[in-house]
Design an enzyme around this catalytic site. Structure first.
Site, PDB file in Angstrom:
ATOM      1  N   ASP A 288       0.836  -1.206   0.000  1.00  0.00           N
ATOM      2  CA  ASP A 288       0.000   0.000   0.000  1.00  0.00           C
ATOM      3  C   ASP A 288       0.874   1.260   0.000  1.00  0.00           C
ATOM      4  OD1 ASP A 288      -2.079   1.748   0.276  1.00  0.00           O
ATOM      5  OD2 ASP A 288      -2.816   0.934   2.171  1.00  0.00           O
ATOM      6  N   GLY A 327      -5.336   3.366  -7.826  1.00  0.00           N
ATOM      7  CA  GLY A 327      -5.618   3.570  -9.252  1.00  0.00           C
ATOM      8  C   GLY A 327      -4.871   4.735  -9.878  1.00  0.00           C
ATOM      9  N   GLU A 329      -1.803   6.803 -11.839  1.00  0.00           N
ATOM     10  CA  GLU A 329      -0.829   6.573 -12.913  1.00  0.00           C
ATOM     11  C   GLU A 329      -1.210   5.425 -13.840  1.00  0.00           C
ATOM     12  OE1 GLU A 329       2.240   8.470 -13.243  1.00  0.00           O
ATOM     13  OE2 GLU A 329       1.116   9.717 -11.833  1.00  0.00           O
ATOM     14  N   ASP A 348     -10.530   4.205  -1.411  1.00  0.00           N
ATOM     15  CA  ASP A 348     -11.142   3.188  -0.543  1.00  0.00           C
ATOM     16  C   ASP A 348     -12.659   3.154  -0.688  1.00  0.00           C
ATOM     17  OD1 ASP A 348      -8.578   3.019   0.262  1.00  0.00           O
ATOM     18  OD2 ASP A 348      -8.989   3.233   2.406  1.00  0.00           O
TER      19      ASP A 348
HETATM   20  C1  GLA Z   1      -5.445   2.307   2.671  1.00  0.00           C
HETATM   21  C2  GLA Z   1      -5.963   1.161   1.819  1.00  0.00           C
HETATM   22  C3  GLA Z   1      -6.999   0.393   2.604  1.00  0.00           C
HETATM   23  C4  GLA Z   1      -6.381  -0.126   3.889  1.00  0.00           C
HETATM   24  C5  GLA Z   1      -5.793   1.033   4.691  1.00  0.00           C
HETATM   25  C6  GLA Z   1      -4.978   0.555   5.876  1.00  0.00           C
HETATM   26  O1  GLA Z   1      -6.435   3.253   2.940  1.00  0.00           O
HETATM   27  O2  GLA Z   1      -6.497   1.638   0.627  1.00  0.00           O
HETATM   28  O3  GLA Z   1      -7.494  -0.689   1.832  1.00  0.00           O
HETATM   29  O4  GLA Z   1      -5.400  -1.072   3.582  1.00  0.00           O
HETATM   30  O5  GLA Z   1      -4.936   1.822   3.898  1.00  0.00           O
HETATM   31  O6  GLA Z   1      -4.429   1.597   6.601  1.00  0.00           O
END
Ligand code: GLA
Length: 524
Positions: A288, A327, A329, A348
């Site tokens: 992430d 999503g 680049e 998210d």
């Molecule tokens: C981002 C991700 C989520 C989750 C959180 C965890 O927001 O997009 O899916 O993994 O971090 O902190």
């Protein structure tokens, strides 16, 4: 001099003070403590302890000029200027405008100054509850120690396409802890979820990855080893337990120094962490971006993701590689070259119809990039989390199935209703998602809020969703001409698992508001 003249400057000053309040907001502010949560837009006060979320680590730099307020907000993830800042008496407000991938966010802040402290309330995006924190002025050291500290840059590798790792020939299926539990996860809970996956029949329906998201990390020691926190006493034992249940274990980390939940990321320790994950027996990694916002330019993402992709491929363990950078680049164009098996296509998902609808129905242009081993990921399922009705949950599941999206349940599997279990485990609905051809559905017809999406299947049949996004029940028609089907077509209702009949030109279903008819069509 007339007495009035002499008073003028004082009167002006009094007017300015009345207008702008006594505390000059100019300066750098940090959180002293989180305050009890305020009521949300629905007037309800959320349960749970006070939480400052990402603000706990923030430095808020403000510049007050009369009623005008400018400045910036820096966290472990970003440093952004504030907009629309205004001061009125002791109160003030500003907006943080952010664009993350396809998602545009305007996050409203409001504050009240008192005795050189500030009470600041933010309404975070999505369905997170509002939070209030008490700010105090920051010392120079604090500014450096908090958001100001960005690690020294390590040059990312040259771009070099990686081979296909041979995994995820159909969209990955499993469970992930984030949507329901956020950072509040424990070893005991993950074991209970593993039990529930087996006992509920989820595993046998295909949900095999049990993915631990953010919140498992503790600190790195002097040898650079990242230890889990006290809630995860023995990751290897946990992985063994999960494997004994016939499941696979996933984990979460970041290419940045901090994760989105402000935990330790893998920056500068990528290989060390990946080796440790493999030794534990990890089968899936979600990587992430988060803190990497503060280290790299967005255009460097491919190289940064490729770095971990190459490390994983050199390990003696098959590990599904999930790219999570919201999503940005056009990740779908280079995700496979970076070694990715799936890549998030959006910000998210929230636990609501609006969020699911906006994300799901926006996926149409990305269809051509999905294929076996490489999937668009419109984020995890919210089925069973209570933010949507049963009808809406089915629509969510139908759309994700048609999109060949990874099916990662995000509800508390230890406590789910029979409807939720049925929505998640209907074998004919899952078979559409897991079809070996691996094609993503395209929108073939749209009439206002009524839409038809179609996904070709390996055996020549076509799965179609007849969606009603509107607020009134309505007939929705799939025309064979639009689906490139000819002659008499046999229609089977996937949810009911029943043949409906054979139809010459098309099929019309009466679809309830926010509902869907999910059918499998067999032409000649
Ligand atoms: C981002 C991700 C989520 C989750 C959180 C965890 O927001 O997009 O899916 O993994 O971090 O902190």
């Amino acid at each position: 001099m007339k007495p009035g003249r002499a008073l003028l400057p004082l009167l002006l000053l009094a007017a300015v003070v009345a207008c702008t309040g006594r505390t000059d907001l100019t300066g750098k502010w940090v959180v002293e403590k989180a305050l009890p949560r305020p009521a949300g837009p629905d007037g309800e006060t959320p349960e749970g302890p006070p939480g400052g979320g990402p603000l706990m680590d923030a430095v808020i730099a403000l510049q007050q000029d009369g009623t005008n307020l400018t400045g910036a907000l820096g966290t472990h993830m970003f440093d952004r200027p504030i907009s629309d800042g205004t001061v009125k008496g002791d109160t003030f407000s500003f907006v943080l405008k952010m664009e993350i991938g396809t998602q545009k966010m305007e996050i409203p802040f409001s504050g009240k100054a008192m005795d050189d402290k500030i009470e600041l309330t933010v309404q975070p995006p999505g369905d997170m509850p509002p939070m209030t924190v008490l700010l105090r002025r920051a010392t120079d050291e604090e500014v450096l120690a908090r958001a100001g500290t960005v690690p020294e840059r390590i040059e990312p590798p040259e771009i070099q396409p990686l081979p296909d790792n041979g995994l995820a020939r159909t969209p990955p299926m499993g469970w992930n802890s984030w949507n329901c539990f956020h950072l509040d996860i424990t070893d005991a809970m993950i074991r209970e979820i593993a039990d529930a996956m087996v006992e509920s029949g989820m595993r046998d329906a295909g949900y095999v990855y049990l993915n631990i998201d953010d919140g498992w990390q503790g600190e790195r020691d002097e040898d650079g080893v990242l230890h889990p926190n006290e809630r995860f006493p023995d990751m290897k034992a946990l992985a063994d337990h999960v494997h004994e249940k016939g499941l696979k274990l996933g984990i979460y980390t970041s290419p940045g120094h901090r994760t989105c939940g402000n935990k330790e990321g893998s920056y500068g320790h990528e290989e060390q962490d990946a080796r440790m994950f493999a030794e534990w027996g990890i089968d899936y990694i979600k990587y992430d971006w988060c803190g990497a916002f503060r280290i790299y330019e967005n255009h460097e993402m491919q190289a940064v993701y490729q770095k971990m992709g190459a490390i994983l491929q050199a390990l003696d363990r098959p590990i599904v590689y999930s790219l999570c950078q919201y999503g940005m680049e056009d990740v779908w164009k280079w995700g496979p070259d970076a070694g990715g098996n799936l890549w998030r296509t959006t910000g998210d998902i929230g636990n609501s119809w609006e969020s699911m609808e906006q994300i799901g129905f926006d996926q149409e242009p990305l269809g051509e990039w999905a294929r076996p081993g490489h999937w668009n990921d419109p984020d995890m399922l919210e089925v069973g989390n209570g933010g949507m009705t049963h009808t809406e949950d089915r629509t969510h599941m139908s759309l994700w199935t048609l999109l060949a999206a990874p099916l990662l349940a995000g509800n508390d599997l230890r406590d789910m209703s029979p409807e939720t279990l049925e929505t998640l485990t209907n074998p004919e609905v899952i078979a559409i998602n897991q079809d070996p051809l691996g094609r993503q559905a395209r929108r073939v017809a749209q009439d206002g809020e009524l839409e038809v999406w179609a996904k070709p299947l390996e055996d020549g049949r076509v799965a179609a969703g007849l969606f009603n996004r509107g607020e009134e029940a309505a007939p929705v028609t799939a025309r064979w001409s639009e689906l490139e089907l000819g002659g008499i077509v046999q229609v089977r209702d996937a949810w009911a698992r029943k043949d409906v009949g054979a139809f010459p030109d098309g099929f019309t279903a009466e679809v309830e508001p926010h509902g869907v008819a999910l059918v499998v069509l067999k032409g000649r």
